[in-house]
Write an enzyme that holds these catalytic residues in place. Structure first.
Site, PDB file in Angstrom:
ATOM      1  N   ASP A 179       0.636  -0.624  -0.028  1.00 50.92           N
ATOM      2  CA  ASP A 179      -0.070   0.078  -0.403  1.00 50.92           C
ATOM      3  C   ASP A 179       0.847   0.854   0.645  1.00 50.92           C
ATOM      4  O   ASP A 179       0.872   1.498   0.982  1.00 50.92           O
ATOM      5  CB  ASP A 179      -0.796  -0.469   0.651  1.00 50.92           C
ATOM      6  N   ASP A 230      -2.602   0.441   7.321  1.00 52.89           N
ATOM      7  CA  ASP A 230      -1.496   0.281   6.583  1.00 52.89           C
ATOM      8  C   ASP A 230      -0.701  -1.372   6.392  1.00 52.89           C
ATOM      9  O   ASP A 230      -0.681  -1.709   4.666  1.00 52.89           O
ATOM     10  CB  ASP A 230      -0.497   1.247   6.101  1.00 52.89           C
ATOM     11  N   GLU A 287      -1.430  -1.951  -4.709  1.00 52.92           N
ATOM     12  CA  GLU A 287      -2.622  -0.593  -4.709  1.00 52.92           C
ATOM     13  C   GLU A 287      -2.708  -0.218  -5.799  1.00 52.92           C
ATOM     14  O   GLU A 287      -1.475   0.932  -5.220  1.00 52.92           O
ATOM     15  CB  GLU A 287      -3.333  -0.288  -2.968  1.00 52.92           C
TER      16      GLU A 287
END
Length: 163
Positions: A9, A148, A76
Site C-alpha cells: 500500500d 496500512d 494498490e
C-alpha cells in the site's frame, strides 16, 4: 506448490506491506491454504528532506524484498485524494516500481474498489469491513495494526484469489 505474495500500500509517510504464503493442495486444485509471513510499515518523517525519504523507502523496500523473497508483488493503484498528497504518493510509488524492476519481480495492480470487492463482495465497503475480512481470511485473532499493514495484507489477499 507454494507462492509468496507481497502486498504493498504505497505512501510516502507510511508504506504498508503484508506478505502471505499460498500453498495449493497437491490433491485438490481448488484447495489453497493461505498464511501470514509478515506485515508492517516503512515510515519516513515529514521533517526529513524529500530525497532522503525516497532513499529510505528504496533501501527498506530492497531489504524487505531480500528478506521475504516474494514470487509476486501486488500493489494498490494510485487513488486521487488531494492533488498534493497524490503527487507524494506517486513519487513513493515510482520508488516501489524501480525496486521491483531491479529485483525482476512480476507485479499486479488493484484499485481500492477491486480490493474491497474481492474481500467483502462490495466495492464500496468501508475500511473496517475490509480489515475484518483480512483478519477472518487469515485466521487472525485481531485486526492487523497499523491500518496500512492491514491494507498491505488486503492487497496480497486480493492477488491470491487470482492464482
Amino acid at each position: 506448490m507454494e507462492k509468496r505474495i507481497l502486498g504493498l500500500d504505497p505512501g510516502l509517510a507510511i508504506l504498508g506491506f503484508g506478505a502471505i504464503t499460498c500453498t495449493k493442495s497437491p490433491t485438490s486444485i481448488q484447495e489453497t491454504t493461505v498464511s501470514v509471513l509478515d506485515f508492517g510499515v516503512i515510515k519516513t518523517s515529514a521533517d526529513t528532506e524529500m530525497g532522503q525519504r525516497l532513499c529510505t523507502l528504496f533501501d527498506d523496500l530492497h531489504t524487505l524484498i531480500d528478506h521475504l523473497q516474494p514470487d509476486l508483488v501486488a500493489i494498490e493503484k494510485l487513488f486521487f485524494y488531494r492533488m498534493s498528497s497524490t503527487i507524494l504518493v506517486a513519487q513513493a510509488r515510482g520508488v516501489v516500481m524501480l525496486a521491483l524492476a531491479q529485483h525482476h519481480l512480476p507485479y499486479v495492480e488493484f484499485t481500492p474498489a477491486q480490493i474491497k470487492q474481492a474481500l467483502t463482495g462490495y466495492g464500496n465497503a468501508d475500511k473496517s469491513e475490509v480489515q475484518e475480512a483480512v483478519a477472518r481470511e487469515l485466521d487472525l485473532e485481531d485486526i492487523p495494526k497499523p491500518d496500512d499493514a492491514a491494507d498491505g495484507l488486503a492487497v496480497a489477499l486480493t492477488a491470491s484469489y487470482q492464482l
